[in-house]
Design a protein around this motif. Structure first.
Motif, short mmCIF file in Angstrom:
data_model
loop_
_atom_site.label_atom_id
_atom_site.label_comp_id
_atom_site.label_asym_id
_atom_site.label_seq_id
_atom_site.Cartn_x
_atom_site.Cartn_y
_atom_site.Cartn_z
N ASP A 1 -6.06 0.15 14.95
CA ASP A 1 -6.51 -0.60 13.78
C ASP A 1 -8.00 -0.88 13.91
O ASP A 1 -8.60 -0.64 14.96
CB ASP A 1 -5.72 -1.91 13.63
CG ASP A 1 -6.07 -2.93 14.70
OD1 ASP A 1 -7.18 -3.53 14.64
OD2 ASP A 1 -5.25 -3.14 15.62
N GLU B 1 -9.21 -4.02 12.56
CA GLU B 1 -9.28 -5.41 12.11
C GLU B 1 -10.46 -6.11 12.78
O GLU B 1 -10.75 -5.81 13.93
CB GLU B 1 -7.98 -6.16 12.47
CG GLU B 1 -6.74 -5.63 11.80
CD GLU B 1 -6.62 -5.99 10.32
OE1 GLU B 1 -7.38 -6.86 9.84
OE2 GLU B 1 -5.77 -5.39 9.65
N PRO B 2 -11.18 -6.97 12.12
CA PRO B 2 -11.02 -7.43 10.74
C PRO B 2 -11.81 -6.61 9.72
O PRO B 2 -11.83 -6.93 8.54
CB PRO B 2 -11.57 -8.85 10.80
CG PRO B 2 -12.69 -8.75 11.79
CD PRO B 2 -12.22 -7.75 12.83
N PRO C 1 -9.04 -4.51 6.61
CA PRO C 1 -7.76 -5.21 6.63
C PRO C 1 -6.57 -4.32 6.30
O PRO C 1 -6.57 -3.57 5.34
CB PRO C 1 -7.93 -6.28 5.53
CG PRO C 1 -9.41 -6.42 5.35
CD PRO C 1 -9.99 -5.07 5.67
#
Length: 186
Positions: free
Chosen positions: A169, A171-172, A175
């Motif tokens: 991922d 993140e942030p 999102p």
């Protein structure tokens, strides 16, 4: 012996540079073309990121060679051109120009010459520049070990490493975006 002074390059000079380059310390720094595997990995990151951005309707994904113009950093850097990136805005009025500001997410995919001690040092310096300019997450994509080191501005010295079998991922910065590590190295 006389020394030759060279004019300091500008963003306008960078616009006229025909190959991938960044503006650092008043110099246009050109980058060598990449090989098959690093290019495919970057393409897959972009493809997934672009699909997610289309559903998120919050920003845009960019391929290799997108220019991001930033205020001059202490290192002398004035631009970035990541292998894949994501930016939430604001967008330039003139859509033919670089984006003013750092990408929120940047992926740097390693090519065959990016595994030397000097390359490691340059990559660490570039990550520091990204964070100083406002980037939230930088991926250092290792094409030999087939893993992703995700560096976050909130803890830049302690990356999270995603390996085959993991889901990465950003993140942030992006999102809800998830990407199977196996898929990008397939």
């Amino acid at each position: 012996m006389a020394s030759v002074q060279h004019a300091r390059a500008t963003l306008d000079d960078l616009y006229r540079t025909p190959e991938k380059a960044e503006l650092i310390g008043g110099r246009i720094v050109r980058f060598m073309a990449t090989g098959r595997k690093p290019n495919r990995v970057a393409a897959r990151i972009f493809r997934s990121l672009d699909d997610h951005a289309a559903t998120l309707k919050l920003g845009e994904a960019y391929t290799d060679n997108m220019g991001f113009a930033i205020p001059v950093l202490p290192s002398g850097r004035e631009s970035f051109s990541p292998d894949a990136s994501y930016y939430r805005g604001p967008f330039p009025k003139d859509q033919m120009r670089f984006i003013t500001g750092a990408p929120h997410f940047a992926a740097e995919v390693r090519s065959e010459n990016d595994f030397t001690p000097s390359a490691e040092s340059e990559m660490a310096e570039k990550r520091a520049d990204y964070f100083q300019a406002g980037t939230e997450v930088v991926w250092d994509v290792d094409t030999l070990a087939e893993c992703i080191h995700a560096y976050r501005a909130s803890d830049p010295d302690h990356p999270v490493t995603f390996r085959r079998g993991d889901v990465a991922d950003a993140e942030p910065a992006v999102p809800g975006w998830r990407l199977a590590v196996d898929w990008i190295f397939a």
